[in-house]
Design an enzyme around this catalytic site. Structure first.
Site, PDB file in Angstrom:
ATOM      1  N   ARG A  20      47.684  50.333  31.485  1.00 29.46           N
ATOM      2  CA  ARG A  20      46.512  50.496  32.276  1.00 29.46           C
ATOM      3  C   ARG A  20      46.055  50.279  33.867  1.00 29.46           C
ATOM      4  O   ARG A  20      46.946  51.434  34.643  1.00 29.46           O
ATOM      5  CB  ARG A  20      44.550  50.678  31.803  1.00 29.46           C
ATOM      6  CG  ARG A  20      43.748  50.930  32.191  1.00 29.46           C
ATOM      7  CD  ARG A  20      43.705  50.346  33.706  1.00 29.46           C
ATOM      8  NE  ARG A  20      42.842  49.097  33.516  1.00 29.46           N
ATOM      9  CZ  ARG A  20      42.385  48.569  34.055  1.00 29.46           C
ATOM     10  NH1 ARG A  20      42.053  48.529  35.374  1.00 29.46           N
ATOM     11  NH2 ARG A  20      42.124  47.086  33.995  1.00 29.46           N
ATOM     12  N   ASP A  21      46.323  48.949  33.838  1.00 27.63           N
ATOM     13  CA  ASP A  21      46.061  48.155  35.448  1.00 27.63           C
ATOM     14  C   ASP A  21      47.296  48.777  36.016  1.00 27.63           C
ATOM     15  O   ASP A  21      47.677  48.284  37.013  1.00 27.63           O
ATOM     16  CB  ASP A  21      45.715  47.063  34.900  1.00 27.63           C
ATOM     17  CG  ASP A  21      45.192  45.777  36.316  1.00 27.63           C
ATOM     18  OD1 ASP A  21      44.903  46.841  37.637  1.00 27.63           O
ATOM     19  OD2 ASP A  21      44.743  44.907  36.015  1.00 27.63           O
ATOM     20  N   HIS A 212      41.166  37.036  34.143  1.00 23.12           N
ATOM     21  CA  HIS A 212      41.962  38.242  34.613  1.00 23.12           C
ATOM     22  C   HIS A 212      42.136  37.942  36.186  1.00 23.12           C
ATOM     23  O   HIS A 212      42.033  37.855  36.704  1.00 23.12           O
ATOM     24  CB  HIS A 212      41.529  39.978  34.440  1.00 23.12           C
ATOM     25  CG  HIS A 212      42.349  41.321  34.918  1.00 23.12           C
ATOM     26  ND1 HIS A 212      42.550  41.957  34.120  1.00 23.12           N
ATOM     27  CD2 HIS A 212      42.291  41.012  36.204  1.00 23.12           C
ATOM     28  CE1 HIS A 212      43.040  42.461  34.608  1.00 23.12           C
ATOM     29  NE2 HIS A 212      42.619  42.765  35.615  1.00 23.12           N
ATOM     30  N   HIS A 214      45.979  38.402  39.320  1.00 19.69           N
ATOM     31  CA  HIS A 214      46.173  38.929  39.228  1.00 19.69           C
ATOM     32  C   HIS A 214      47.805  37.733  40.103  1.00 19.69           C
ATOM     33  O   HIS A 214      47.345  37.337  40.313  1.00 19.69           O
ATOM     34  CB  HIS A 214      46.400  40.371  40.350  1.00 19.69           C
ATOM     35  CG  HIS A 214      45.840  41.207  39.973  1.00 19.69           C
ATOM     36  ND1 HIS A 214      46.648  42.485  39.984  1.00 19.69           N
ATOM     37  CD2 HIS A 214      45.215  41.490  38.976  1.00 19.69           C
ATOM     38  CE1 HIS A 214      46.107  43.628  39.553  1.00 19.69           C
ATOM     39  NE2 HIS A 214      45.468  42.488  38.537  1.00 19.69           N
ATOM     40  N   CYS A 245      45.275  47.195  41.742  1.00 15.63           N
ATOM     41  CA  CYS A 245      44.554  48.100  42.079  1.00 15.63           C
ATOM     42  C   CYS A 245      44.773  49.303  42.890  1.00 15.63           C
ATOM     43  O   CYS A 245      44.505  48.622  44.039  1.00 15.63           O
ATOM     44  CB  CYS A 245      43.510  47.820  41.845  1.00 15.63           C
ATOM     45  SG  CYS A 245      41.884  48.709  41.690  1.00 15.63           S
ATOM     46  N   ASN A 254      49.778  42.385  38.140  1.00 16.38           N
ATOM     47  CA  ASN A 254      49.141  41.441  37.281  1.00 16.38           C
ATOM     48  C   ASN A 254      50.429  39.962  37.263  1.00 16.38           C
ATOM     49  O   ASN A 254      51.270  40.199  36.832  1.00 16.38           O
ATOM     50  CB  ASN A 254      48.931  42.316  36.023  1.00 16.38           C
ATOM     51  CG  ASN A 254      47.570  43.173  36.316  1.00 16.38           C
ATOM     52  OD1 ASN A 254      48.296  44.000  36.842  1.00 16.38           O
ATOM     53  ND2 ASN A 254      47.336  42.825  35.939  1.00 16.38           N
TER      54      ASN A 254
END
Ligand code: COA
Ligand code: ZN
Length: 293
Positions: A20-21, A212, A214, A245, A254
Protein backbone atom coordinates in the site's frame (compact mmCIF):
# COMPACT_ATOMS: atom_id res chain seq x y z
CA UNK A 1 15.25 5.45 27.84
CA UNK A 2 17.67 3.23 29.74
CA UNK A 3 15.32 0.31 30.27
CA UNK A 4 17.21 -2.99 30.31
CA UNK A 5 16.47 -5.19 27.29
CA UNK A 6 16.71 -8.93 27.78
CA UNK A 7 17.62 -10.73 24.55
CA UNK A 8 14.94 -13.10 23.32
CA UNK A 9 12.41 -11.93 25.85
CA UNK A 10 10.31 -9.84 23.51
CA UNK A 11 8.28 -10.25 20.42
CA UNK A 12 7.55 -7.40 18.08
CA UNK A 13 4.86 -7.21 15.42
CA UNK A 14 6.06 -5.89 12.09
CA UNK A 15 3.25 -4.45 9.98
CA UNK A 16 4.16 -4.68 6.31
CA UNK A 17 2.89 -1.65 4.40
CA UNK A 18 4.82 -2.03 1.12
CA UNK A 19 1.91 -3.15 -1.07
CA UNK A 20 0.00 0.00 0.00
CA UNK A 21 2.36 2.75 1.21
CA UNK A 22 5.02 1.51 -1.20
CA UNK A 23 3.11 0.83 -4.38
CA UNK A 24 0.89 3.93 -4.11
CA UNK A 25 3.99 5.96 -4.85
CA UNK A 26 5.51 3.95 -7.69
CA UNK A 27 5.21 5.59 -11.07
CA UNK A 28 5.41 2.21 -12.83
CA UNK A 29 2.07 0.50 -13.46
CA UNK A 30 2.31 -2.78 -11.53
CA UNK A 31 0.03 -5.51 -12.90
CA UNK A 32 -2.66 -6.73 -10.49
CA UNK A 33 -1.26 -10.27 -10.52
CA UNK A 34 2.16 -8.98 -9.46
CA UNK A 35 0.58 -7.08 -6.54
CA UNK A 36 -1.25 -10.20 -5.44
CA UNK A 37 1.94 -12.26 -5.69
CA UNK A 38 3.83 -9.62 -3.66
CA UNK A 39 1.25 -9.68 -0.85
CA UNK A 40 1.21 -13.48 -0.82
CA UNK A 41 5.01 -13.72 -0.80
CA UNK A 42 5.21 -11.32 2.15
CA UNK A 43 2.62 -13.32 4.07
CA UNK A 44 4.50 -16.53 3.20
CA UNK A 45 7.62 -14.92 4.72
CA UNK A 46 5.78 -14.80 8.04
CA UNK A 47 4.74 -11.16 8.18
CA UNK A 48 1.63 -11.32 10.37
CA UNK A 49 0.01 -8.17 8.97
CA UNK A 50 0.26 -7.10 5.33
CA UNK A 51 -1.50 -3.86 4.43
CA UNK A 52 -2.58 -4.94 1.01
CA UNK A 53 -4.08 -1.99 -0.83
CA UNK A 54 -6.26 1.08 -0.52
CA UNK A 55 -9.95 1.67 -1.23
CA UNK A 56 -9.49 5.38 -1.85
CA UNK A 57 -10.59 7.35 -4.87
CA UNK A 58 -8.91 5.94 -8.00
CA UNK A 59 -8.54 9.52 -9.19
CA UNK A 60 -6.48 10.31 -6.07
CA UNK A 61 -4.33 7.16 -6.18
CA UNK A 62 -4.48 5.54 -9.63
CA UNK A 63 -1.73 3.07 -8.69
CA UNK A 64 -4.16 1.23 -6.40
CA UNK A 65 -7.31 1.54 -8.53
CA UNK A 66 -7.42 -2.27 -8.75
CA UNK A 67 -7.95 -2.69 -4.97
CA UNK A 68 -11.17 -4.65 -5.49
CA UNK A 69 -9.48 -7.20 -7.79
CA UNK A 70 -6.41 -7.45 -5.55
CA UNK A 71 -8.43 -8.24 -2.44
CA UNK A 72 -10.59 -10.77 -4.24
CA UNK A 73 -7.54 -12.56 -5.65
CA UNK A 74 -5.30 -12.81 -2.58
CA UNK A 75 -5.12 -16.31 -1.14
CA UNK A 76 -5.47 -15.38 2.53
CA UNK A 77 -3.57 -17.33 5.15
CA UNK A 78 -5.53 -18.14 8.28
CA UNK A 79 -4.63 -16.02 11.29
CA UNK A 80 -3.14 -13.24 9.18
CA UNK A 81 -4.41 -9.72 8.70
CA UNK A 82 -4.65 -7.88 5.41
CA UNK A 83 -5.82 -4.36 6.31
CA UNK A 84 -6.76 -1.90 3.58
CA UNK A 85 -7.01 1.88 3.69
CA UNK A 86 -10.54 3.23 3.80
CA UNK A 87 -11.19 7.01 3.59
CA UNK A 88 -15.00 7.10 3.71
CA UNK A 89 -18.23 5.07 3.51
CA UNK A 90 -17.78 4.43 -0.19
CA UNK A 91 -14.40 2.88 0.55
CA UNK A 92 -15.89 0.69 3.27
CA UNK A 93 -18.65 -0.53 0.93
CA UNK A 94 -16.04 -1.56 -1.62
CA UNK A 95 -13.88 -3.22 1.05
CA UNK A 96 -16.79 -5.22 2.48
CA UNK A 97 -17.85 -6.32 -1.00
CA UNK A 98 -14.32 -7.67 -1.50
CA UNK A 99 -14.48 -9.62 1.77
CA UNK A 100 -12.04 -7.45 3.72
CA UNK A 101 -11.72 -8.21 7.46
CA UNK A 102 -9.42 -5.40 8.59
CA UNK A 103 -9.40 -1.72 7.64
CA UNK A 104 -7.31 1.32 8.38
CA UNK A 105 -8.73 4.82 8.76
CA UNK A 106 -6.32 7.67 8.19
CA UNK A 107 -6.28 11.28 9.22
CA UNK A 108 -3.57 13.75 10.10
CA UNK A 109 -2.13 15.68 13.02
CA UNK A 110 -2.39 18.94 11.06
CA UNK A 111 -5.15 20.73 9.16
CA UNK A 112 -2.82 21.47 6.24
CA UNK A 113 -1.97 17.82 5.66
CA UNK A 114 -5.57 16.66 6.08
CA UNK A 115 -6.60 19.12 3.36
CA UNK A 116 -3.80 18.05 1.02
CA UNK A 117 -4.35 14.34 1.53
CA UNK A 118 -8.10 13.90 1.82
CA UNK A 119 -9.52 17.36 1.05
CA UNK A 120 -11.08 17.70 4.49
CA UNK A 121 -10.44 19.28 7.86
CA UNK A 122 -9.48 16.97 10.73
CA UNK A 123 -13.00 17.37 12.11
CA UNK A 124 -14.48 16.46 8.72
CA UNK A 125 -12.36 13.30 8.59
CA UNK A 126 -13.86 12.24 11.93
CA UNK A 127 -17.34 13.04 10.67
CA UNK A 128 -16.63 10.67 7.75
CA UNK A 129 -15.19 8.03 10.08
CA UNK A 130 -18.07 7.90 12.55
CA UNK A 131 -20.44 5.87 10.36
CA UNK A 132 -17.52 3.90 8.89
CA UNK A 133 -16.26 2.84 12.33
CA UNK A 134 -19.77 1.98 13.54
CA UNK A 135 -20.39 -0.23 10.53
CA UNK A 136 -16.91 -1.75 10.76
CA UNK A 137 -17.48 -2.67 14.39
CA UNK A 138 -20.87 -4.19 13.65
CA UNK A 139 -19.21 -6.27 10.90
CA UNK A 140 -16.49 -7.24 13.43
CA UNK A 141 -13.68 -5.81 11.33
CA UNK A 142 -10.30 -5.13 12.91
CA UNK A 143 -9.70 -1.41 12.89
CA UNK A 144 -6.44 0.48 12.65
CA UNK A 145 -6.05 4.26 12.74
CA UNK A 146 -3.25 6.34 11.29
CA UNK A 147 -2.09 9.76 12.40
CA UNK A 148 -0.17 11.11 9.40
CA UNK A 149 2.51 13.76 9.95
CA UNK A 150 2.73 13.09 13.69
CA UNK A 151 6.17 14.77 13.83
CA UNK A 152 6.67 17.18 10.93
CA UNK A 153 4.34 18.38 8.20
CA UNK A 154 5.70 19.41 4.77
CA UNK A 155 3.15 22.25 4.66
CA UNK A 156 2.96 23.60 8.21
CA UNK A 157 6.19 22.50 9.88
CA UNK A 158 6.75 21.08 13.36
CA UNK A 159 3.89 19.27 15.02
CA UNK A 160 3.29 19.57 18.74
CA UNK A 161 3.21 16.12 20.36
CA UNK A 162 -0.05 16.96 22.08
CA UNK A 163 -1.72 17.69 18.73
CA UNK A 164 -0.74 14.28 17.35
CA UNK A 165 -1.75 12.55 20.58
CA UNK A 166 -5.15 14.26 20.59
CA UNK A 167 -5.88 12.88 17.12
CA UNK A 168 -4.68 9.40 18.16
CA UNK A 169 -6.94 9.60 21.19
CA UNK A 170 -9.94 10.35 19.00
CA UNK A 171 -9.10 7.35 16.80
CA UNK A 172 -9.06 5.09 19.86
CA UNK A 173 -12.36 6.65 20.98
CA UNK A 174 -13.85 5.68 17.61
CA UNK A 175 -12.99 2.07 18.40
CA UNK A 176 -9.63 1.59 16.70
CA UNK A 177 -7.83 -1.53 17.91
CA UNK A 178 -4.47 0.03 17.12
CA UNK A 179 -3.23 3.49 16.17
CA UNK A 180 -0.08 4.14 14.19
CA UNK A 181 1.80 7.42 14.64
CA UNK A 182 3.42 8.18 11.32
CA UNK A 183 6.55 10.11 10.45
CA UNK A 184 5.18 10.58 6.95
CA UNK A 185 8.11 12.61 5.63
CA UNK A 186 10.84 10.79 7.52
CA UNK A 187 12.35 13.75 9.32
CA UNK A 188 11.86 12.67 12.95
CA UNK A 189 14.92 12.36 15.16
CA UNK A 190 15.28 10.00 18.13
CA UNK A 191 14.70 13.01 20.42
CA UNK A 192 11.45 13.77 18.60
CA UNK A 193 10.33 10.16 18.98
CA UNK A 194 11.11 10.16 22.69
CA UNK A 195 9.16 13.39 23.14
CA UNK A 196 6.08 12.20 21.26
CA UNK A 197 5.97 8.70 22.72
CA UNK A 198 6.41 10.02 26.27
CA UNK A 199 3.39 12.30 25.80
CA UNK A 200 1.40 9.54 24.07
CA UNK A 201 1.99 7.00 26.83
CA UNK A 202 0.49 9.32 29.44
CA UNK A 203 -2.93 8.65 27.97
CA UNK A 204 -2.73 5.91 25.32
CA UNK A 205 -2.11 2.15 25.65
CA UNK A 206 1.51 1.17 24.83
CA UNK A 207 0.55 -2.24 23.47
CA UNK A 208 -1.90 -0.74 20.96
CA UNK A 209 0.33 2.00 19.60
CA UNK A 210 2.41 1.53 16.46
CA UNK A 211 5.19 3.66 15.01
CA UNK A 212 5.56 4.23 11.27
CA UNK A 213 8.85 5.61 10.00
CA UNK A 214 10.13 6.73 6.65
CA UNK A 215 13.87 6.85 6.26
CA UNK A 216 14.48 10.25 4.64
CA UNK A 217 16.82 11.38 7.36
CA UNK A 218 18.44 7.94 7.78
CA UNK A 219 17.23 7.85 11.38
CA UNK A 220 14.42 5.32 11.08
CA UNK A 221 16.21 2.47 12.86
CA UNK A 222 17.44 4.79 15.62
CA UNK A 223 13.84 5.88 15.98
CA UNK A 224 12.67 2.27 16.24
CA UNK A 225 15.26 1.78 18.99
CA UNK A 226 13.70 4.63 20.97
CA UNK A 227 10.24 3.15 20.46
CA UNK A 228 11.47 -0.22 21.75
CA UNK A 229 12.94 1.45 24.84
CA UNK A 230 9.53 2.93 25.55
CA UNK A 231 7.83 -0.46 25.21
CA UNK A 232 6.24 0.02 21.77
CA UNK A 233 5.52 -3.39 20.25
CA UNK A 234 4.31 -2.67 16.72
CA UNK A 235 6.38 -1.10 13.93
CA UNK A 236 5.43 -0.48 10.30
CA UNK A 237 7.83 -0.98 7.41
CA UNK A 238 7.77 -1.58 3.67
CA UNK A 239 9.59 -4.41 1.93
CA UNK A 240 12.37 -3.05 -0.24
CA UNK A 241 12.06 0.39 1.38
CA UNK A 242 9.48 1.20 -1.27
CA UNK A 243 7.21 4.09 -1.13
CA UNK A 244 6.33 7.39 0.34
CA UNK A 245 3.20 9.40 0.12
CA UNK A 246 2.19 11.12 -3.14
CA UNK A 247 0.61 13.93 -1.09
CA UNK A 248 3.74 14.52 1.02
CA UNK A 249 6.44 16.19 -1.05
CA UNK A 250 9.86 15.01 0.06
CA UNK A 251 8.69 11.66 1.43
CA UNK A 252 10.87 8.96 -0.07
CA UNK A 253 10.95 5.37 1.04
CA UNK A 254 9.55 3.76 4.13
CA UNK A 255 11.87 2.03 6.52
CA UNK A 256 12.74 -1.20 4.68
CA UNK A 257 11.26 -4.33 6.23
CA UNK A 258 14.50 -6.26 5.63
CA UNK A 259 16.46 -3.69 7.64
CA UNK A 260 13.90 -3.62 10.43
CA UNK A 261 13.80 -7.42 10.70
CA UNK A 262 17.61 -7.69 10.72
CA UNK A 263 17.83 -4.93 13.35
CA UNK A 264 15.31 -6.67 15.62
CA UNK A 265 16.79 -10.14 15.19
CA UNK A 266 20.29 -8.82 15.96
CA UNK A 267 18.89 -7.66 19.26
CA UNK A 268 17.43 -11.08 20.03
CA UNK A 269 13.89 -9.83 19.44
CA UNK A 270 11.56 -12.30 17.77
CA UNK A 271 9.36 -11.35 14.84
CA UNK A 272 8.42 -14.71 13.32
CA UNK A 273 9.56 -13.33 9.96
CA UNK A 274 11.93 -15.14 7.59
CA UNK A 275 14.32 -12.50 6.24
CA UNK A 276 15.21 -14.55 3.16
CA UNK A 277 11.52 -14.82 2.31
CA UNK A 278 11.12 -11.03 2.44
CA UNK A 279 14.20 -10.63 0.26
CA UNK A 280 12.75 -13.02 -2.32
CA UNK A 281 9.47 -11.07 -2.37
CA UNK A 282 11.40 -7.84 -2.95
CA UNK A 283 13.57 -9.32 -5.71
CA UNK A 284 10.52 -10.53 -7.60
CA UNK A 285 8.77 -7.18 -7.29
CA UNK A 286 11.91 -5.30 -8.37
CA UNK A 287 11.95 -7.43 -11.52
CA UNK A 288 8.35 -6.41 -12.23
CA UNK A 289 9.07 -2.73 -11.55
CA UNK A 290 12.11 -2.80 -13.83
CA UNK A 291 10.18 -4.34 -16.71
CA UNK A 292 7.18 -2.00 -16.16
CA UNK A 293 9.31 1.18 -16.03
N1 COA B 1 -13.56 4.77 -3.67
C1 COA B 1 -13.81 5.06 -4.97
N2 COA B 1 -14.19 6.26 -5.41
C2 COA B 1 -14.38 7.20 -4.49
C3 COA B 1 -14.15 6.98 -3.12
C4 COA B 1 -13.73 5.70 -2.73
N3 COA B 1 -13.46 5.41 -1.45
N4 COA B 1 -14.40 8.11 -2.45
C5 COA B 1 -14.77 9.02 -3.36
N5 COA B 1 -14.76 8.48 -4.59
C6 COA B 1 -15.06 9.14 -5.86
C7 COA B 1 -16.45 9.71 -5.87
O1 COA B 1 -17.35 8.73 -6.31
C8 COA B 1 -16.30 10.85 -6.85
O2 COA B 1 -16.26 10.35 -8.15
P1 COA B 1 -16.82 11.16 -9.40
O3 COA B 1 -15.94 12.36 -9.53
O4 COA B 1 -16.67 10.21 -10.55
O5 COA B 1 -18.23 11.50 -9.04
C9 COA B 1 -14.90 11.38 -6.56
O6 COA B 1 -14.20 10.25 -5.98
C10 COA B 1 -14.88 12.53 -5.59
O7 COA B 1 -15.59 12.19 -4.41
P2 COA B 1 -15.71 13.14 -3.13
O8 COA B 1 -16.52 12.45 -2.12
O9 COA B 1 -16.07 14.51 -3.57
O10 COA B 1 -14.24 13.10 -2.58
P3 COA B 1 -13.09 14.19 -2.65
O11 COA B 1 -12.80 14.58 -4.05
O12 COA B 1 -13.32 15.24 -1.63
O13 COA B 1 -11.86 13.27 -2.15
C11 COA B 1 -11.12 11.39 -0.85
C12 COA B 1 -11.84 12.72 -0.85
C13 COA B 1 -10.77 11.06 0.59
C14 COA B 1 -12.06 10.34 -1.43
C15 COA B 1 -9.87 11.46 -1.75
O14 COA B 1 -9.15 12.63 -1.44
C16 COA B 1 -8.96 10.27 -1.56
O15 COA B 1 -9.31 9.16 -1.91
N6 COA B 1 -7.76 10.49 -1.01
C17 COA B 1 -6.82 9.42 -0.77
C18 COA B 1 -5.54 9.96 -0.32
C19 COA B 1 -4.58 8.83 -0.05
O16 COA B 1 -4.82 7.66 -0.27
N7 COA B 1 -3.43 9.21 0.44
C20 COA B 1 -2.40 8.27 0.70
C21 COA B 1 -2.46 7.72 2.06
S1 COA B 1 -1.36 8.61 3.14
ZN1 ZN C 1 3.99 6.06 5.28
Amino acid sequence: MTEQKTPGSRRITVVEVGPRDGLQNESAQVPTAAKVAFVEALADAGLPVVEATSFVSPAAVPQLADADEVMRAIRRRPGMRYPVLVPNERGLERALAAGVEAIALFTAATEAFAQANVRASIAETFARFTPVAARARSERLWLRGYVSVAFDDPYSGRVEPKAAVAVAHRLFDLGCDEVSLADTIGTATPEDVARLVAVALRELPADRLALHFHDTGGRALDNVGVGLDYGIKVFDSAAGGLGGCPFAPGAPGNLATERLIAFLHERGIETGVDLAGVERAVATLRGTLASAA
